[in-house]
Enzyme design. Structure first.
Site, PDB file in Angstrom:
ATOM      1  N   ASN A 182       0.882  -1.329   0.151  1.00  0.00           N
ATOM      2  CA  ASN A 182      -0.050  -0.033   0.128  1.00  0.00           C
ATOM      3  C   ASN A 182       0.874   1.221   0.143  1.00  0.00           C
ATOM      4  OD1 ASN A 182      -1.690   2.138   0.490  1.00  0.00           O
ATOM      5  ND2 ASN A 182      -2.797   1.172   2.380  1.00  0.00           N
TER       6      ASN A 182
ATOM      7  N   HIS B  47     -13.112   2.884  -0.023  1.00  0.00           N
ATOM      8  CA  HIS B  47     -13.167   2.191   1.271  1.00  0.00           C
ATOM      9  C   HIS B  47     -13.912   0.717   0.882  1.00  0.00           C
ATOM     10  CE1 HIS B  47     -13.215   5.407   4.415  1.00  0.00           C
ATOM     11  NE2 HIS B  47     -12.010   4.936   4.417  1.00  0.00           N
TER      12      HIS B  47
ATOM     13  N   HIS C  47     -17.748   2.191   7.810  1.00  0.00           N
ATOM     14  CA  HIS C  47     -16.416   2.366   8.157  1.00  0.00           C
ATOM     15  C   HIS C  47     -16.078   3.660   8.527  1.00  0.00           C
ATOM     16  CE1 HIS C  47     -12.092   1.564   6.676  1.00  0.00           C
ATOM     17  NE2 HIS C  47     -11.970   2.494   7.038  1.00  0.00           N
TER      18      HIS C  47
ATOM     19  N   GLU D 275     -14.844   0.206  15.412  1.00  0.00           N
ATOM     20  CA  GLU D 275     -14.532  -1.077  16.212  1.00  0.00           C
ATOM     21  C   GLU D 275     -14.142  -0.923  17.746  1.00  0.00           C
ATOM     22  OE1 GLU D 275     -10.983  -2.867  14.413  1.00  0.00           O
ATOM     23  OE2 GLU D 275     -11.914  -2.705  12.394  1.00  0.00           O
TER      24      GLU D 275
END
Ligand code: ADP
Length: 396
Positions: free
Chosen positions: A7, A180, A208, A334
């Site tokens: 990445n 995303h 997200h 999360e």
């Protein structure tokens, strides 16, 4: 099969090496400050000591060379030589309408990637540099490009077209692309798997919520709408990005304060969102602490953040004709029970019933009502490795 995931950002390179037999991560790391005398590599081989070093790294090719030497080093390496790397999966930010899925890299693909760079001038060029350097340094490995935009290419025209002069779309390619995508796809499919349901029968809203944040309506496994648009600026209120605003506002302020397009671009991308409202804070952990301490502006910022999420979930439930599961992922999604709780409180009308204890424990499934509310850690690198393996296997 061993897959290296790369990445490449403008001055950084994140990498992970996987053994795909059991989806095991063998090593992960990052090279930061590429182009500087004091660049840094951080390297974490699984189950072994971590390692970091500051050294000059001229460009992306040197950075990838450094990563390969580290992965193969006799002291701390995890493979003996680069021939063990069967494939390289490259994260590419923008595939425009050219790419509806992941593809093996070829000269024609590289040319098309360059053509897509006008849509992502900061992101696609370093992605391309990474691919070119990998072709040179790992000539025997298969190279695959995996796009942030590809998952959203299933949107219908009424979802991706803006109510603007049509020729802006037909001549300039101005439309909703969404981002995303690798993450939204990964967590949607994972949600169906965990619930033991066929994704082709499900309506899922995936949230997200990281520094950048987006929401997607995933109907029967396909993206049918998403909150980011032509660029990642649209949609939710984010760490420093404004999300949805009246488009007349920047024009008004540019006139009044004599600002250039570049000035305004910077304000909307880097000085707005949570940072703008709180006048200086974009880290959700601190905003939450201040929310609980009753700091007025942070209370307002979090309420505004939540309100935008609620509006999108409601809109996407309407677009899909109902919702079976709401999935939270990325840094905030999360780890922030309070954000999930405030969002879910407002979604009771849809049949959302949150179990507070499970929510506080960040459990995978945290609802008792008919709509499943889930927290699923995203894993974009593993998703890219799996896509890479899939593309290669489909070719053979
Ligand atoms: P990105 O990949 O877009 O840079 P991440 O997915 O890493 O972003 O998410 C970063 C965001 O997650 C930050 O706003 C950070 O404050 C937030 N975050 C991380 N941990 C927590 C936590 N425990 N509680 C609330 N927010 C958190």
């Amino acid at each position: 099969m061993k897959v290296l995931v790369l990445n490449c950002g403008s001055s950084s390179l994140k990498f992970q090496l996987f053994n795909m037999e059991k989806n095991d991560k063998l090593a992960a790391g990052i090279v930061e400050r590429i182009g500087n005398e004091d660049a840094k590599i951080k390297y974490a081989p699984t189950g072994r000591d971590k390692y970091a070093e500051v050294l000059p790294v001229k460009d992306h090719e040197e950075a990838i060379d450094l990563v390969l030497k580290t992965l193969c080093s006799p002291e701390r390496g995890i493979i003996r030589n680069t021939d063990e790397i069967d494939a390289v999966g490259h994260r590419v930010v923008h595939g425009a309408e050219e790419f509806t899925g992941s593809v093996p890299v070829s000269a024609a693909v590289l040319q098309k990637l360059k053509d897509c760079s006008r849509f992502a001038p900061l992101h696609n060029p370093p992605n391309i540099l990474g691919i070119q350097a990998s072709l040179w340094l790992m000539p025997f490995a298969r190279q695959v490009a995996v796009f942030d935009t590809a998952f959203h290419q299933t949107m219908e025209p009424e979802a991706y077209l803006y109510s603007l002069p049509y020729r802006w779309y037909s001549e300039k390619g101005i439309r909703r692309y969404g981002f995303h995508g690798t993450s939204h796809r990964y967590v949607a499919y994972k949600a169906a798997e965990i619930l033991g349901k066929d994704i082709k029968t499900m309506n899922i809203v995936t949230c997200h919520l990281g520094n950048g944040a987006s929401i997607t309506a995933v109907k029967h496994g396909k993206s049918v709408d998403t909150s980011m648009g032509f660029t990642p600026l649209e949609g939710l209120a984010m760490g420093t990005r404004c999300g949805d605003i009246d488009p007349a506002i920047p024009l008004f302020v540019m006139e009044e304060e004599h600002l250039s397009a570049a000035d305004m671009d910077k304000i909307l991308n880097k000085e707005s969102g949570m940072f703008g409202v709180t006048e200086g804070e974009s880290d959700m952990r601190l905003i939450e602490d201040n929310y609980f301490a009753g700091v007025e502006r942070d209370v307002l910022a979090l309420k505004l953040y939540v309100r935008r999420i609620v509006k999108y979930v409601g809109a996407y439930a309407a677009v899909m004709g109902g919702v079976d599961a709401i999935v939270f992922t990325a840094g905030v999604g999360e780890n922030s029970p309070v954000t999930r709780e405030l969002v879910c409180e407002n979604l009771a009308f849809l049949g959302v019933v949150l179990d507070k204890k499970k929510n506080d424990a960040n459990e995978l499934l945290m609802s008792t009502g008919p709509v499943a509310v889930m927290t699923i850690p995203t894993n974009e690198e593993l998703a890219i490795a799996q896509e890479t393996q899939f593309v290669i296997n489909s070719e053979e």
